[in-house]
Design an enzyme around this catalytic site. Structure first.
Site, PDB file in Angstrom:
ATOM      1  N   HIS A 182       1.793  11.301  37.006  1.00 42.28           N
ATOM      2  CA  HIS A 182       3.055  11.679  37.659  1.00 42.28           C
ATOM      3  C   HIS A 182       4.274  11.066  36.969  1.00 42.28           C
ATOM      4  O   HIS A 182       5.192  11.802  36.571  1.00 42.28           O
ATOM      5  CB  HIS A 182       3.008  11.297  39.134  1.00 42.28           C
ATOM      6  CG  HIS A 182       4.334  11.368  39.819  1.00 42.28           C
ATOM      7  ND1 HIS A 182       5.010  12.557  40.018  1.00 42.28           N
ATOM      8  CD2 HIS A 182       5.134  10.393  40.337  1.00 42.28           C
ATOM      9  CE1 HIS A 182       6.160  12.307  40.631  1.00 42.28           C
ATOM     10  NE2 HIS A 182       6.252  11.002  40.830  1.00 42.28           N
ATOM     11  N   HIS A 236       9.175   4.210  37.594  1.00 44.77           N
ATOM     12  CA  HIS A 236       9.882   4.357  38.870  1.00 44.77           C
ATOM     13  C   HIS A 236       9.009   4.089  40.096  1.00 44.77           C
ATOM     14  O   HIS A 236       9.527   3.833  41.186  1.00 44.77           O
ATOM     15  CB  HIS A 236      10.536   5.744  38.970  1.00 44.77           C
ATOM     16  CG  HIS A 236       9.603   6.860  39.299  1.00 44.77           C
ATOM     17  ND1 HIS A 236       8.916   7.559  38.328  1.00 44.77           N
ATOM     18  CD2 HIS A 236       9.241   7.415  40.487  1.00 44.77           C
ATOM     19  CE1 HIS A 236       8.188   8.499  38.907  1.00 44.77           C
ATOM     20  NE2 HIS A 236       8.360   8.433  40.215  1.00 44.77           N
ATOM     21  N   GLU A 269       6.963   0.025  43.806  1.00 48.85           N
ATOM     22  CA  GLU A 269       6.616   0.554  45.128  1.00 48.85           C
ATOM     23  C   GLU A 269       5.104   0.577  45.357  1.00 48.85           C
ATOM     24  O   GLU A 269       4.635   0.225  46.438  1.00 48.85           O
ATOM     25  CB  GLU A 269       7.187   1.967  45.267  1.00 48.85           C
ATOM     26  CG  GLU A 269       6.753   2.714  46.515  1.00 48.85           C
ATOM     27  CD  GLU A 269       7.238   2.038  47.797  1.00 48.85           C
ATOM     28  OE1 GLU A 269       6.585   2.229  48.841  1.00 48.85           O
ATOM     29  OE2 GLU A 269       8.246   1.314  47.753  1.00 48.85           O
ATOM     30  N   ASP A 270       4.350   0.984  44.334  1.00 43.87           N
ATOM     31  CA  ASP A 270       2.928   1.281  44.545  1.00 43.87           C
ATOM     32  C   ASP A 270       1.965   0.296  43.900  1.00 43.87           C
ATOM     33  O   ASP A 270       0.746   0.467  44.009  1.00 43.87           O
ATOM     34  CB  ASP A 270       2.612   2.689  44.012  1.00 43.87           C
ATOM     35  CG  ASP A 270       3.336   3.767  44.807  1.00 43.87           C
ATOM     36  OD1 ASP A 270       3.631   3.531  45.986  1.00 43.87           O
ATOM     37  OD2 ASP A 270       3.615   4.836  44.233  1.00 43.87           O
TER      38      ASP A 270
END
Length: 717
Positions: free
Chosen positions: A47, A71, A75-76
């Site tokens: 992605h 990006h 977050e992940d």
């Protein structure tokens, strides 16, 4: 996209790109996402690589490409902002942090998520447009793979895409991404309509296919013979754009004239206008279908000439005439001005301004002003959508400065677009040199001059005279600020009156124990609650003086106080009609009338004449009654509305006589309504602007002198 392919794509337009930095980011993203999988079952690291690939198509700088690769890692994965700063530098850490904050908002509860997402999103991207570019590419790839997501999530994501991301993309001119986002969202939100439109388009291709194919060659030939080299390419409207036009114009599919269009690309700006003249001589133009976005560009820097002509075979076709750079800006928006200059690759502001463009973040900064003035939540979301969605008109200040407004914009929208101070002090408008009503919708090319007063005084009903979120939020902010001040003054006066009736004073006792007893933070909060009718002044008085309990509701024998203590600024000196004070429509008090106030919850003070029939409804609750008197300022300077109720003869010219009598007596008719119309007489209510009660009485006397007027009196309930 494999690692070497990504590097080659970037190096193709930026030979100076930091290859080592790109390689590190690619490897780091793959390592951190590890064995994570997407809903499709693909490795998750595919992605961010696809997002980076999308941005290479727009020739963005290395920092943006690296941000795209990274990006999602904060977050992940276990990576932190400090890790990113240490490995890739502070600039990239700031960009990644901006995108990460936006992604985290999507995990919030549905009822707060959209408003907060949009608000923080715009605050973040107004500082660096690259955050928006990465987020748009991120959303585009997610939409391309949305069919792998659970059905219950598809509609929410698609609606958010249509309502937030696509309009934001258009606001910075990236038509190509915005258009694809709209189509992908439309497919999930209204698949039936999309299929129906596609079938109609296919049918039109079969019907007009050959004619359409020949139009491009014919246009090129006509322009070539006139000495204008041009490249012509046909274009077809997308199903979603057709759907929006069908909704907006309320017409049938067959009535749309620009389903098929042609883009005429010429070498220079002068050639655009020369080509327009040649085309109009060759084929008749459709009236009112010409737009010049070259001399007056759209706020997202879009520039082009638009015209619709009756072309070969009687087909109505739309033409867009532009240069190569205009075409690139129309498709890629702000991304069209990334270039190599001064030994570095990045955004070329000078080239953009040379092409007639302006700051691509200006639109978003307007939205930031809406945020600063707004209340948050759904109201704010609606204000922001107003800024993003509506079509535009171009108007000018008296000095020739161009102001862009949404279509349907009015004088107050213009005033607030110039400056908040101008909007707050606006009292009238001149359009093209003529005095016009504030509700007049502005048209392209209008020269608008705002007439300003000396005070910052915005009537509450002026919110209906705006269409822009910026103007509406500014008016709401102004009203909120003045409203609180007024309710505080009203609440304090109410408490003072209540105490005065019992022979007490605020100065006799400290308010601190009262605030603690009622769990109120400040004196202002207490006065505000009393003024709004949420807290009874009698309760506060009894807390201050426990001996008064049961003695403050004196019923009909209520003690009236002297004029000096009763003076509350009713008009012209502190309380604004329609905000904290209201004048009863049942009796229409005017200066000179004996008046009384009724304090109603969350409404403020309603002023009635002392003989108004409506007062009977409040006879049993003495705590809501407030003794009032007109201030000297009101009696000298006010203009008020008195409602006259008359029975007049039903005969030709009688209503005209009544209007003439009122006018000759110095009254101004604000409203007139008729009822119980019979063959001989009918009743009429007339709202008349008068100076005071004596002026109203004089008008009534003049009307009674007319033989066609049977009865006339002030309305009393």
């Amino acid at each position: 996209m494999r690692q070497f392919e990504l590097i080659e794509a970037v190096k193709a337009y930026d030979p100076t790109a930091d290859e080592a930095l790109l390689n590190r980011a690619y490897v780091y993203a793959m390592k951190m996402h590890g064995s994570q999988l997407r809903a499709s079952g693909d490795p998750y690291f595919a992605h961010p690589i696809q997002v980076a690939g999308i941005l290479t198509d727009y020739r963005l700088d290395t920092a943006t490409i690296v941000t795209a690769l990274l990006h999602d890692v904060v977050e992940d994965t276990s990576a932190t902002r400090d890790d990113i700063a240490a490995m890739f530098g502070e600039e990239i850490a700031v960009l990644v942090e901006g995108v990460t904050k936006l992604s985290r908002l999507e995990l919030q509860a549905e009822h707060t998520r959209q408003a907060e997402n949009l608000r923080k999103f715009i605050l973040a991207i107004s500082k660096d447009v690259r955050v928006l570019l990465v987020k748009l590419a991120d959303r585009l790839h997610n939409m391309r793979t949305l069919h792998f997501v659970k059905p219950e999530k598809r509609e929410r994501i698609s609606r958010e895409t249509l309502e937030v991301y696509a309009p934001l993309g258009r606001s910075i001119g990236i038509h190509s991404i915005a258009s694809e986002l709209e189509e992908l969202a439309f497919e999930h939100l209204n698949a039936t309509a999309r299929v129906a439109i596609q079938r109609r388009l296919e049918a039109l291709k079969l019907e007009h296919g050959r004619a359409i194919e020949g139009v491009s060659r014919e246009i090129e030939t006509v322009l070539s013979e006139a000495g204008i080299p041009a490249h012509v390419k046909g274009r077809e409207k997308t199903p979603y754009s057709i759907w929006r036009k069908l909704q907006r114009k309320s017409v049938g599919f067959s009535s749309l004239s620009d389903i098929y269009g042609f883009r005429v690309i010429v070498e220079a700006e002068d050639d655009c206008y020369r080509a327009l003249g040649v085309i109009h001589r060759a084929w008749p133009m459709v009236p009112e279908r010409f737009k010049d976005f070259i001399s007056t560009p759209k706020s997202n820097n879009y520039r082009s000439l638009h015209t619709t002509v009756v072309g070969p075979g009687g087909l109505r076709i739309e033409m867009q005439i532009r240069t190569e750079i205009m075409d690139r800006v129309a498709e890629d928006g702000v991304a069209a001005h990334w270039a190599y200059k001064n030994h570095s690759y990045g955004f070329d502001r000078e080239a953009m301004e040379a092409d007639g463009g302006r700051d691509p973040l200006l639109n978003l900064r307007h939205l930031v002003q809406v945020i600063e003035h707004g209340e948050g939540g759904e109201d704010w979301v609606e204000h922001a959508k107003l800024e993003m969605y509506l079509d535009q008109v171009f108007v000018f200040t008296p000095k020739g400065a161009l102001i862009t407004l949404p279509r349907g914009g009015m004088a107050l929208d213009f005033a607030y677009a110039v400056h908040t101070e101008v909007g707050d002090t606006a009292v009238g408008v001149k359009i093209n040199g003529e005095l016009k009503p504030m509700r007049t919708a502005l048209q392209n090319g209008d020269v608008v001059e705002i007439i300003r007063g000396t005070k910052r005084e915005v009537p509450t009903d002026w919110r209906s005279l705006t269409v822009t979120g910026r103007a509406r939020s500014a008016i709401r902010r102004h009203i909120r600020t003045s409203e609180r001040d007024e309710f505080v003054r009203l609440g304090k006066a109410t408490l003072e009156q209540t105490l005065e009736r019992a022979g007490k004073s605020l100065a006799d006792v400290s308010l601190k124990p009262v605030l603690e007893t009622h769990a109120i933070a400040t004196e202002e909060d207490m006065f505000d609650a009393i003024g709004r009718g949420r807290l009874a002044a009698t309760k506060i008085a009894e807390t201050m003086f426990p001996a008064l309990k049961g003695q403050l509701k004196a019923g009909p024998e209520r003690k009236r106080i002297g004029n000096d203590q009763a003076r509350l600024f009713v008009r012209g000196s502190g309380l604004t009609p329609g905000v904290s004070i209201h004048f009863g429509a049942c009796c229409s008090p005017v200066p000179g009338d004996r008046i009384v106030g009724i304090l109603e919850p969350d409404k403020g003070l309603t002023v009635h004449t002392i003989d108004c029939q409506s007062l009977a409804d409040f006879a049993d609750d003495d705590s809501v009654w407030q003794d009032l008197q007109w201030t000297p300022q009101a009696e000298q300077d006010a203009v008020a509305s008195a409602r006259l109720r008359a029975t007049i003869r039903n005969a030709p010219g009688v209503l005209g006589q009544v209007a003439t009598i009122i006018g000759e007596a110095g009254g101004n008719i604000l409203n007139l309504s008729m009822a119980h119309r019979q063959q001989d007489f009918f009743d009429v209510d007339i709202d008349v602007e008068v100076e005071d009660a004596r002026h109203a009485t004089m008008i009534i006397a003049a009307l009674r002198a007319n033989p066609s007027v049977d009865t006339v009196d002030r309305a009393r309930g």
